[in-house]
Design a protein around this motif. Sequence first.
Motif: not given
Length: 116
Positions: A43-66
């Motif tokens: 499979k291709q590499r995918e981004l699962v979670a990220s965090i900004t310098p200001g601590d804002g976070t984002d998640y791939a739908d597949s891992v959100k909540g976990r």
Amino acid sequence: QVQPVESGGGSVQVGGSLRLSCVIPGKIFNFATLGWHRQAPGKQRELVASITPGDGTDYADSVKGRFTISRDSTKNLLFLQMNSLKPDDTALYYCNTAPSGHPNYWGQGTQVTVSS
């Protein structure tokens, strides 16, 4: 060139938890959005979670909540707490900038294997 060093991977059963850690060079830690990427066999590499310098976070739908991404700025550490693991989470996990990883900062990764 100093690359990130990932650790904390392992083999767990479905529903288990792991906490990944990464030491990131200071020159990118404080100024970039950072993320955990993963690549499963075939499979291709995918981004699962990220965090900004200001601590804002984002998640791939597949891992959100976990999964939860966090950082310790005093030690240049990036973390990924992974709960309720599934077989589909099996992959090699890398830390790098986000959303696209910097080509010079791909490390060895840490293997996560989830068995049913």
